[in-house]
Scaffold this motif. Structure first.
Motif, PDB file in Angstrom:
ATOM      1  N   GLU A  78      12.874  15.017 -17.168  1.00 10.52           N
ATOM      2  CA  GLU A  78      12.541  16.264 -16.465  1.00 10.52           C
ATOM      3  C   GLU A  78      12.265  17.407 -17.421  1.00 10.52           C
ATOM      4  O   GLU A  78      11.436  18.263 -17.149  1.00 10.52           O
ATOM      5  N   LEU A  79      12.990  17.439 -18.522  1.00 15.52           N
ATOM      6  CA  LEU A  79      12.908  18.596 -19.409  1.00 15.52           C
ATOM      7  C   LEU A  79      12.154  18.336 -20.712  1.00 15.52           C
ATOM      8  O   LEU A  79      11.669  19.274 -21.331  1.00 15.52           O
ATOM      9  N   ILE A  80      12.101  17.095 -21.122  1.00 17.23           N
ATOM     10  CA  ILE A  80      11.554  16.788 -22.449  1.00 17.23           C
ATOM     11  C   ILE A  80      10.281  15.960 -22.334  1.00 17.23           C
ATOM     12  O   ILE A  80      10.286  14.886 -21.725  1.00 17.23           O
ATOM     13  N   ALA A  81       9.209  16.465 -22.902  1.00 18.58           N
ATOM     14  CA  ALA A  81       7.994  15.655 -23.071  1.00 18.58           C
ATOM     15  C   ALA A  81       8.062  15.063 -24.469  1.00 18.58           C
ATOM     16  O   ALA A  81       8.490  15.745 -25.409  1.00 18.58           O
ATOM     17  N   LYS A 146       4.488  15.971 -16.930  1.00 18.44           N
ATOM     18  CA  LYS A 146       5.404  16.554 -15.952  1.00 18.44           C
ATOM     19  C   LYS A 146       5.605  18.045 -16.194  1.00 18.44           C
ATOM     20  O   LYS A 146       6.510  18.655 -15.613  1.00 18.44           O
ATOM     21  N   ASP A 147       4.803  18.609 -17.073  1.00 17.60           N
ATOM     22  CA  ASP A 147       4.891  20.043 -17.336  1.00 17.60           C
ATOM     23  C   ASP A 147       6.304  20.435 -17.785  1.00 17.60           C
ATOM     24  O   ASP A 147       6.889  21.412 -17.310  1.00 17.60           O
ATOM     25  N   PRO A 149       9.395  21.796 -20.127  1.00 15.89           N
ATOM     26  CA  PRO A 149       9.490  22.993 -20.952  1.00 15.89           C
ATOM     27  C   PRO A 149       9.649  22.703 -22.443  1.00 15.89           C
ATOM     28  O   PRO A 149       9.491  23.598 -23.266  1.00 15.89           O
TER      29      PRO A 149
END
Lengths: 223, 418
Positions: A78-81, A146-147, A149
């Motif tokens: 969810e938070l890490i690309a 997932k865009d 941050p």
């Protein structure tokens, strides 16, 4: 620091008897690009794969936007690309199919990242027919599906020509300009230029360095 | 902070649905990749067949009879006044099938003794007087045969055939019927060589049908199954499981390892990845098994295709797919194809697919019991000829499931540190 949204504390990793990381620590605010530099085999990729959730550390903590990341694996997606050193692409399939894979759905041809990465004209080509630079841009587009941050990039423009490196550097600036955090590993002097914070990974420990110190160490191959 | 919390919640939802979406997409794209191996492997099989046919044609052209082994020389001793027996033996000796492995040389008894001693002939056959009459009387007069002390593979074959009951009487009887059948079908204006070829073909069929070799139910390990049926299943399994199994190496290349890691971090773990691969391979194998079964049933009269086979072929497809997954998962990415081929060939040789398990030496026949081939073979044999067996079904499903889990777990442990 109140603006700190990402905190890495005393990350360590041991493989058998070999201590690859002993104390990797840094913090980051929004709009920041953090560069982890060091020689080949110094543990940069290991650190990044830990922060990306691919493997677990032997010790330490990682907090991102108030979440203790190692407590719940679902926070990573969810938070890490994550852009690994090798491109996670299905070579026998098309650009479109690879985007579908990581986006988890059909993609629209007017997606902003496609335009930024100059992929709109390449959607129906097979990945194995693309150049190295095109594959890398595609991998970046797949990573940020997932865009998230935070974007972790392992040697993002390694082995690419100057034009491709420019595209990627511009994308990093755009990403941080929109409030994102980029953590990248590199031993490329040009990539260091886009970093707001630099750490040299030395004997498994992250040491804060200036741009000049980082360049000097890389040029001399200081261990 | 409130805004950030809202964003966190929406990302959490997006993350969960995105994870499921990626898993579904990975499944669909893996199936797409798996089915793409079919054209390549159909071409490979056609190419292999072309090479085999080409080499055979070259050998035939070079060797005349197509035989790469020297023919044995058989001295035929008949009484000088028994023209009809001598004529009958000469006809048999001219049959293409006989000439492929032997030359009949008429001689006297003294000439035969000298020729045997000098090694000029390997076998001397003493034809009894009026053996020709046995065709009408039904009496089976034995023929005395003398051999040289040295026996090569052709002689062994000749003797095996003789011991199995292809004696001259049956051969002659078969030849008579074969000539009759052929004369009914082919007009006499055909060339002599073509007519002799047709007679040879008919002769073989008649002789073997009468002797019943191909219909003998010799393989009791698989119950009610003939030799023809046994090899029909072997070919079907080998082509599907081994040759097409090699094609699935494309699902386990080095690039897939990177993708596996990225999938793992978003919650699509090794077990789901393994399941996706096995399901996609099962789908391809199911299609191939069905097509292969249809073809062999059309080509061979050993079995007739039934619609329920389509469903019954699904479990064996899963079992083979699980085995394929296990092998490729446990070897290094990129080297799976050659290892799988070698393992596949070894498995078929030792696993009771080329010859019955009882013919294997003691230690090796023990090894066969742990290989999956015999269980696949038995499942198919029962499916075709003995009726569907739930016991076989459970066994092959367990093999597939165990192989899938073992492969997935093994790969996870082996690559955890990489």
């Amino acid at each position: 620091m109140e603006d700190t949204v990402l905190q890495v504390d005393h990350i360590s990793r041991r493989f058998g008897k070999k201590q690859v990381l002993s104390n990797a620590s840094f913090t980051a605010k929004k709009d920041t690009c953090v560069g982890i530099v060091g020689i080949n085999g110094g543990g940069k990729s290991t650190l990044l794969t830990i922060l990306a959730g691919v493997q677990k550390p032997s010790g330490g903590s990682f907090t991102c936007y108030g979440h203790e990341m190692f407590q719940d694996k679902s926070f990573f997606s969810e938070l890490i690309a994550y852009l690994p050193q090798e491109n996670p692409l299905l070579l026998d399939l098309s650009v479109r199919d690879n985007l579908r894979l990581w986006f988890g759905r059909r993609i629209e041809e007017d997606l902003p990242v496609l335009k930024t990465m100059q992929l709109t004209e390449l959607l129906d080509l097979k990945v194995k027919d693309l150049s190295g630079g095109m594959k890398r841009r595609l991998a970046i587009a797949c990573a940020v599906c997932k865009d998230q941050p935070v974007l972790i990039m392992d040697e993002p423009s390694s082995s690419l020509d100057l034009h491709q490196k420019e595209i990627i550097r511009n994308y990093i600036k755009e990403y941080t300009g929109q409030g994102g955090i980029v953590i990248l590993s590199t031993h490329d002097i040009q990539e260091i230029e886009v970093c707001d914070q630099l750490y040299y990974l030395e004997n498994g420990v992250t040491v804060p360095v200036t741009y000049e110190e980082a360049v000097g160490r890389l040029k001399n191959g200081v261990e | 902070m409130k805004e950030e919390k809202k964003q966190m919640i929406s990302r959490e939802k997006a993350g969960k649905s995105g994870r499921g979406g990626t898993a579904v997409m990975y499944f669909l794209l893996t199936c797409k990749k798996a089915f793409r191996i079919l054209p390549r492997f159909f071409l490979m099989i056609l190419g292999t067949l072309a090479v085999i046919l080409g080499v055979s044609a070259l050998l035939y052209a070079a060797g005349g009879s197509g035989s790469i082994l020297p023919r044995i020389r058989v001295g035929i001793i008949t009484a000088s006044e028994d023209d009809r027996s001598r004529y009958g033996v000469n006809v048999v000796g001219e049959m293409g099938s006989i000439k492929a492995i032997s030359d009949f040389i008429p001689m006297t008894e003294e000439e035969a003794e000298e020729a045997l001693a000098a090694g000029k002939i390997q076998i001397a056959a003493y034809i009894t007087n009026d053996i020709y009459e046995d065709v009408y009387s039904g009496k089976n007069t034995p023929v005395r045969i003398r051999l040289t002390s040295e026996k090569d593979i052709i002689m062994e074959t000749f003797l095996d055939l003789a011991e199995a009951g292809i004696d001259i009487l049956e051969t002659g009887e078969s030849a008579v019927y074969a000539i009759g059948d052929t004369a009914d079908v082919y007009p006499l204006r055909r060339s002599k060589s073509l007519l002799m070829d047709q007679i040879s073909m008919k002769f073989i069929t008649q002789a073997l049908v009468r002797m019943g070799t191909w219909n003998v139910k010799t393989l009791s390990a698989y119950g009610n199954i003939t030799v023809t049926g046994f090899y029909m299943i072997t070919v079907l399994l080998f082509v599907t499981a081994v040759m097409f199994g090699m094609g699935f190496a494309g699902l386990y290349v080095k690039e897939e390892q990177v993708i596996d890691r990225c999938l793992y971090r978003i919650g699509v773990g090794p077990l789901v990845q393994g399941l996706i691969r096995v399901i996609s391979m099962t789908a391809v194998l199911w299609m191939l098994f069905t097509l292969g079964t249809l073809i062999v049933c059309l080509v061979s009269d050993a079995a007739a295709f039934r619609p329920e086979y389509i469903l019954w072929l699904l479990p064996v497809s899963f079992s083979v797919a699980g085995f394929v997954h296990m092998v490729y998962s446990l070897v290094n990415f990129g080297s799976g194809e050659i290892i799988y081929l070698l393992l596949g060939i070894l498995m078929f040789v030792l696993g009771g697919a080329l010859f019955p398990l009882s013919m294997l030496p003691g230690p090796l026949s023990g090894a066969a019991s742990i290989l999956p081939v015999q269980y696949w073979q038995k499942y198919l044999a029962d499916m075709f000829w003995n009726g569907f067996s739930s016991g076989d079904l459970i066994r092959i499903l367990l093999i597939g499931a165990a192989a899938m889990v073992l492969g997935t777990a093994g790969a996870y442990v082996l690559r955890r540190e990489s």
